[in-house]
Design an enzyme around this catalytic site. Structure first.
Site, PDB file in Angstrom:
ATOM      1  N   ASP A 147       0.740  -1.322   0.077  1.00  0.00           N
ATOM      2  CA  ASP A 147       0.136  -0.149   0.175  1.00  0.00           C
ATOM      3  C   ASP A 147       0.724   1.109   0.028  1.00  0.00           C
ATOM      4  O   ASP A 147       0.439   2.402   0.174  1.00  0.00           O
ATOM      5  CB  ASP A 147      -0.866  -0.056   1.412  1.00  0.00           C
ATOM      6  CG  ASP A 147      -0.017  -0.165   2.427  1.00  0.00           C
ATOM      7  OD1 ASP A 147       1.090  -0.147   2.499  1.00  0.00           O
ATOM      8  OD2 ASP A 147      -0.581  -0.731   3.577  1.00  0.00           O
ATOM      9  N   GLU A 154      -1.044  -8.985  -1.281  1.00  0.00           N
ATOM     10  CA  GLU A 154      -1.380  -8.416   0.026  1.00  0.00           C
ATOM     11  C   GLU A 154      -2.492  -7.717  -0.179  1.00  0.00           C
ATOM     12  O   GLU A 154      -2.680  -6.438   0.248  1.00  0.00           O
ATOM     13  CB  GLU A 154      -0.321  -7.664   0.996  1.00  0.00           C
ATOM     14  CG  GLU A 154      -0.882  -7.679   2.157  1.00  0.00           C
ATOM     15  CD  GLU A 154       0.406  -7.110   3.110  1.00  0.00           C
ATOM     16  OE1 GLU A 154       0.346  -5.822   3.118  1.00  0.00           O
ATOM     17  OE2 GLU A 154       1.127  -7.726   3.862  1.00  0.00           O
ATOM     18  N   GLU A 175      -1.918   5.121   3.281  1.00  0.00           N
ATOM     19  CA  GLU A 175      -2.041   3.656   2.890  1.00  0.00           C
ATOM     20  C   GLU A 175      -3.339   3.237   2.324  1.00  0.00           C
ATOM     21  O   GLU A 175      -3.483   2.508   1.722  1.00  0.00           O
ATOM     22  CB  GLU A 175      -1.142   2.873   3.697  1.00  0.00           C
ATOM     23  CG  GLU A 175       0.336   3.172   3.801  1.00  0.00           C
ATOM     24  CD  GLU A 175       0.889   4.363   4.562  1.00  0.00           C
ATOM     25  OE1 GLU A 175      -0.296   4.986   5.247  1.00  0.00           O
ATOM     26  OE2 GLU A 175       1.910   4.619   4.924  1.00  0.00           O
ATOM     27  N   HIS A 227       7.321   4.574  12.827  1.00  0.00           N
ATOM     28  CA  HIS A 227       7.655   5.108  11.564  1.00  0.00           C
ATOM     29  C   HIS A 227       6.204   5.690  10.790  1.00  0.00           C
ATOM     30  O   HIS A 227       6.348   6.337   9.931  1.00  0.00           O
ATOM     31  CB  HIS A 227       8.393   4.250  10.579  1.00  0.00           C
ATOM     32  CG  HIS A 227       7.111   3.339   9.802  1.00  0.00           C
ATOM     33  ND1 HIS A 227       6.838   2.204  10.357  1.00  0.00           N
ATOM     34  CD2 HIS A 227       6.775   3.238   8.631  1.00  0.00           C
ATOM     35  CE1 HIS A 227       6.299   1.541   9.483  1.00  0.00           C
ATOM     36  NE2 HIS A 227       5.937   2.178   8.350  1.00  0.00           N
ATOM     37  N   ARG A 276       3.283   7.669   9.282  1.00  0.00           N
ATOM     38  CA  ARG A 276       3.119   8.996   9.236  1.00  0.00           C
ATOM     39  C   ARG A 276       2.089   9.855   9.867  1.00  0.00           C
ATOM     40  O   ARG A 276       2.249  10.894  10.435  1.00  0.00           O
ATOM     41  CB  ARG A 276       2.671   9.051   7.766  1.00  0.00           C
ATOM     42  CG  ARG A 276       2.797  10.445   7.084  1.00  0.00           C
ATOM     43  CD  ARG A 276       2.504  10.398   5.446  1.00  0.00           C
ATOM     44  NE  ARG A 276       3.817  10.058   4.841  1.00  0.00           N
ATOM     45  CZ  ARG A 276       4.519  10.337   4.000  1.00  0.00           C
ATOM     46  NH1 ARG A 276       4.255  11.874   3.870  1.00  0.00           N
ATOM     47  NH2 ARG A 276       5.422  10.059   3.340  1.00  0.00           N
ATOM     48  N   HIS A 290      14.302   4.122  12.260  1.00  0.00           N
ATOM     49  CA  HIS A 290      13.626   4.330  10.847  1.00  0.00           C
ATOM     50  C   HIS A 290      14.428   5.590  10.184  1.00  0.00           C
ATOM     51  O   HIS A 290      14.608   6.651  10.822  1.00  0.00           O
ATOM     52  CB  HIS A 290      12.453   4.779  10.671  1.00  0.00           C
ATOM     53  CG  HIS A 290      11.696   4.448   9.210  1.00  0.00           C
ATOM     54  ND1 HIS A 290      11.740   5.347   8.291  1.00  0.00           N
ATOM     55  CD2 HIS A 290      10.934   3.309   8.795  1.00  0.00           C
ATOM     56  CE1 HIS A 290      11.020   4.859   7.197  1.00  0.00           C
ATOM     57  NE2 HIS A 290      10.508   3.612   7.468  1.00  0.00           N
TER      58      HIS A 290
HETATM   59  C1  UD1 Z   1       6.911   4.293   3.591  1.00  0.00           C
HETATM   60  C2  UD1 Z   1       5.473   4.244   3.252  1.00  0.00           C
HETATM   61  C3  UD1 Z   1       4.757   3.319   4.382  1.00  0.00           C
HETATM   62  C4  UD1 Z   1       5.626   2.120   4.637  1.00  0.00           C
HETATM   63  C5  UD1 Z   1       7.277   2.593   4.957  1.00  0.00           C
HETATM   64  C6  UD1 Z   1       7.991   1.259   5.252  1.00  0.00           C
HETATM   65  C7  UD1 Z   1       4.324   5.742   1.691  1.00  0.00           C
HETATM   66  C8  UD1 Z   1       3.604   6.757   1.545  1.00  0.00           C
HETATM   67  N1  UD1 Z   1       4.808   5.306   2.951  1.00  0.00           N
HETATM   68  O1  UD1 Z   1       7.085   5.405   4.604  1.00  0.00           O
HETATM   69  O2  UD1 Z   1       3.426   2.948   4.029  1.00  0.00           O
HETATM   70  O3  UD1 Z   1       5.001   1.512   5.592  1.00  0.00           O
HETATM   71  O4  UD1 Z   1       7.814   3.221   4.140  1.00  0.00           O
HETATM   72  O5  UD1 Z   1       8.941   1.759   5.999  1.00  0.00           O
HETATM   73  O6  UD1 Z   1       4.656   5.025   0.644  1.00  0.00           O
HETATM   74  N2  UD1 Z   1      14.711   7.696   4.061  1.00  0.00           N
HETATM   75  C9  UD1 Z   1      15.995   7.201   3.839  1.00  0.00           C
HETATM   76  N3  UD1 Z   1      16.330   6.258   3.413  1.00  0.00           N
HETATM   77  C10 UD1 Z   1      15.607   5.155   3.281  1.00  0.00           C
HETATM   78  C11 UD1 Z   1      14.128   5.232   3.651  1.00  0.00           C
HETATM   79  C12 UD1 Z   1      13.796   6.466   3.975  1.00  0.00           C
HETATM   80  O7  UD1 Z   1      16.647   8.454   3.904  1.00  0.00           O
HETATM   81  O8  UD1 Z   1      16.231   3.838   3.099  1.00  0.00           O
HETATM   82  C13 UD1 Z   1      14.015   8.945   4.446  1.00  0.00           C
HETATM   83  C14 UD1 Z   1      14.037  10.090   3.061  1.00  0.00           C
HETATM   84  O9  UD1 Z   1      14.223  11.039   3.490  1.00  0.00           O
HETATM   85  C15 UD1 Z   1      12.731  10.016   2.765  1.00  0.00           C
HETATM   86  C16 UD1 Z   1      11.854   9.593   3.945  1.00  0.00           C
HETATM   87  O10 UD1 Z   1      12.561   8.709   4.474  1.00  0.00           O
HETATM   88  O11 UD1 Z   1      12.327  10.976   2.027  1.00  0.00           O
HETATM   89  C17 UD1 Z   1      10.364   9.040   3.872  1.00  0.00           C
HETATM   90  O12 UD1 Z   1      10.397   8.074   3.037  1.00  0.00           O
HETATM   91  P1  UD1 Z   1       9.137   7.559   2.357  1.00  0.00           P
HETATM   92  O13 UD1 Z   1       9.223   6.231   1.590  1.00  0.00           O
HETATM   93  O14 UD1 Z   1       8.398   8.784   1.528  1.00  0.00           O
HETATM   94  O15 UD1 Z   1       8.138   7.430   3.785  1.00  0.00           O
HETATM   95  P2  UD1 Z   1       8.098   6.329   4.794  1.00  0.00           P
HETATM   96  O16 UD1 Z   1       7.708   6.988   5.884  1.00  0.00           O
HETATM   97  O17 UD1 Z   1       9.426   5.675   4.792  1.00  0.00           O
HETATM   98  N1  UDP Z   2      12.349  -4.437   9.799  1.00  0.00           N
HETATM   99  C1  UDP Z   2      13.624  -4.705   9.644  1.00  0.00           C
HETATM  100  N2  UDP Z   2      14.698  -4.176  10.121  1.00  0.00           N
HETATM  101  C2  UDP Z   2      14.201  -3.313  11.168  1.00  0.00           C
HETATM  102  C3  UDP Z   2      12.965  -3.071  11.544  1.00  0.00           C
HETATM  103  C4  UDP Z   2      11.739  -3.769  10.870  1.00  0.00           C
HETATM  104  O1  UDP Z   2      13.934  -5.449   8.653  1.00  0.00           O
HETATM  105  O2  UDP Z   2      15.185  -2.589  11.990  1.00  0.00           O
HETATM  106  C5  UDP Z   2      11.228  -5.285   9.210  1.00  0.00           C
HETATM  107  C6  UDP Z   2      10.224  -5.996   9.803  1.00  0.00           C
HETATM  108  O3  UDP Z   2      10.553  -7.403  10.219  1.00  0.00           O
HETATM  109  C7  UDP Z   2       9.187  -5.984   8.947  1.00  0.00           C
HETATM  110  C8  UDP Z   2       9.382  -4.907   8.014  1.00  0.00           C
HETATM  111  O4  UDP Z   2      10.800  -4.559   8.144  1.00  0.00           O
HETATM  112  O5  UDP Z   2       9.207  -7.063   8.102  1.00  0.00           O
HETATM  113  C9  UDP Z   2       8.283  -3.682   8.282  1.00  0.00           C
HETATM  114  O6  UDP Z   2       8.927  -2.514   7.777  1.00  0.00           O
HETATM  115  P1  UDP Z   2       8.183  -1.216   8.229  1.00  0.00           P
HETATM  116  O7  UDP Z   2       7.797  -1.321   9.706  1.00  0.00           O
HETATM  117  O8  UDP Z   2       9.045  -0.103   7.937  1.00  0.00           O
HETATM  118  O9  UDP Z   2       6.945  -1.064   7.323  1.00  0.00           O
HETATM  119  P2  UDP Z   2       5.420  -1.498   7.318  1.00  0.00           P
HETATM  120  O10 UDP Z   2       5.366  -2.894   7.451  1.00  0.00           O
HETATM  121  O11 UDP Z   2       4.718  -0.859   8.451  1.00  0.00           O
HETATM  122  O12 UDP Z   2       4.745  -0.964   6.076  1.00  0.00           O
END
Ligand code: UD1
Ligand code: UDP
Length: 366
Positions: A97, A119, A133, A205, A207, A238
């Site tokens: 999502d 999923e 999401e 993490h 939003r 995160h």
């Molecule tokens: C995203 C997804 C969320 C999911 C989560 C998993 C959307 C809107 N949100 O949220 O559904 O649960 O990923 O973790 O699609 N960043 C880094 N390095 C990384 C990852 C993130 O620097 O490897 C930072 C960057 O500044 C980036 C910010 O995190 O711009 C936000 O990343 P984004 O994918 O937009 O949102 P998440 O909160 O990670």
């Molecule tokens: N996870 C990981 N390392 C971490 C924290 C979480 O590999 O330090 C894994 C966790 O086991 C799960 C996935 O990341 O499979 C969940 O990701 P996240 O919580 O970022 O996203 P969501 O599932 O809420 O979309």
């Protein structure tokens, strides 16, 4: 002729949950599997791709620091249109999502390529929760040729929304496939923990929790650590900057709190296995922890994963400080209650979801 399937992954959880599907497609001579990394996440995606030894065929490297929803969606739509025109796949698959999934489903629709949603059918019923999401899931369903539902309940939700039964397939959740694969390697946490202390494992993490809810959650966590000298808390932070600053400011100098970089998936599975109690706003953790026999307090107001709540292994505790603290303290004070919560079993599948998905694709495409 082999059918070409394009599998899209953007963030950490998508890569974990698509890895079993990608591996199953790669092992099947009926298919040519092409992997597209949008790299909505960079470091956290690469950690998972490395672990599962998946090399993307195409990498859009789309992530920008502090990216916005609109900016990310716009950039993805433009780049995905180019990829689909060049690749001409027979089908496209994506999981979950995220913005990557929304853009992939919409781009596939525009390119008139059938889209399979892994999923499918998770819903809270509240379009603003989780944000954005819930909207992404609803739109993805509308654009899907195949709905791969992880549970009977998610399939029933899709039926109730009017999707044809013939397009809905109950497969189990592919996260259990990934979990079994990794758990079989007997992973280590790789952190210096005090063996005499109980472990609280925390991830944050979402939003919709940014700002005041995150502050209240941190209040509860701080009280729990202060009130329980035999407890240590591990919080892999995160990369989202909205989480990083708050958490480091709050816990950076606190005894018995270990803030670390996001753990690679194998180490995180080891950390879940070692934990006494998990507190998390993650989706995937709600599915994995019950399979590992670990209780989870879900730091959210709603969940699209009620199966584990009904089974008793997860509990929705919201984002107010005192209810979170009280629920966790009750479990820490009563190991029998904690153990009872943990022993309820996993409703998310048997670890064979990916092969069921591939079987459906073979039947319909080959
Ligand atoms: C995203 C997804 C969320 C999911 C989560 C998993 C959307 C809107 N949100 O949220 O559904 O649960 O990923 O973790 O699609 N960043 C880094 N390095 C990384 C990852 C993130 O620097 O490897 C930072 C960057 O500044 C980036 C910010 O995190 O711009 C936000 O990343 P984004 O994918 O937009 O949102 P998440 O909160 O990670
Ligand atoms: N996870 C990981 N390392 C971490 C924290 C979480 O590999 O330090 C894994 C966790 O086991 C799960 C996935 O990341 O499979 C969940 O990701 P996240 O919580 O970022 O996203 P969501 O599932 O809420 O979309």
């Amino acid at each position: 002729m082999r059918k070409k399937i394009l599998c899209t992954v953007g963030t950490r959880p998508e890569a974990i949950k698509m890895a079993p599907v990608i591996r199953a497609l790669q092992a099947d001579p009926s298919f040519e599997c092409r992997v597209l990394a949008t790299a909505q996440h960079r470091q956290m995606l690469d950690q998972v791709l490395d672990l599962f030894e998946i090399t993307p065929d195409i990498d859009l490297d789309i992530m920008e620091p502090g990216q916005t929803l609109g900016g990310l969606t716009g950039r993805l739509l433009i780049r995905l249109e180019e990829v689909l025109a060049a690749e001409q796949p027979d089908a496209v698959l994506a999981q979950g999502d995220t913005t990557t999934v929304l853009a992939t489903a919409l781009s596939s629709f525009y390119a008139q390529v059938p889209f399979g949603h892994v999923e499918a059918g998770l819903r809270t019923g509240d379009i603003a929760n989780p944000f954005p999401e819930e909207l992404n899931r609803v739109v993805a369903s509308r654009l899907s040729r195949w709905h791969f539902a992880p549970t009977r309940l998610s399939a029933d939700r899709l039926l109730a929304e009017g999707y044809p039964a013939a397009d809905i397939h109950v497969t189990g959740n592919t996260v259990i496939d990934a979990l079994h694969h990794v758990a079989a390697t007997k992973p280590h946490i790789g952190l210096a923990l005090d063996p005499g202390k109980r472990l609280l494992l925390v991830t944050l993490h979402r939003r919709e929790n940014f700002g005041e809810p995150l502050g209240r959650i941190c209040d509860a966590l701080a009280r729990l650590v202060e009130d329980n000298p035999d407890v240590q808390m591990v919080l892999p932070v995160h990369h989202n900057p909205n989480v990083r600053g708050v958490v480091h400011e709050r816990f950076g100098a606190m005894d018995r709190v270990l803030l670390c970089e996001p753990l690679d998936y194998a180490s995180f599975v080891a950390a879940m296995s070692r934990a006494t109690l998990i507190l998390s706003d993650s989706g995937g953790v709600q599915e994995e922890a019950p399979a590992l026999g670990k209780p989870v307090l879900v730091l959210r107001e709603t969940t699209e994963r009620p199966e584990a709540v009904s089974a008793g292994t997860t509990r929705l505790v919201g984002t107010e400080s005192e209810p979170i603290r009280a629920a966790a303290q009750t479990l820490l004070d009563d190991p029998a209650a904690c153990a009872a919560m943990a022993s309820r079993g996993s409703p998310y599948g048997d670890g064979k979801a990916a092969s069921r998905i591939v079987e459906v694709l073979r039947r319909d495409l080959c």
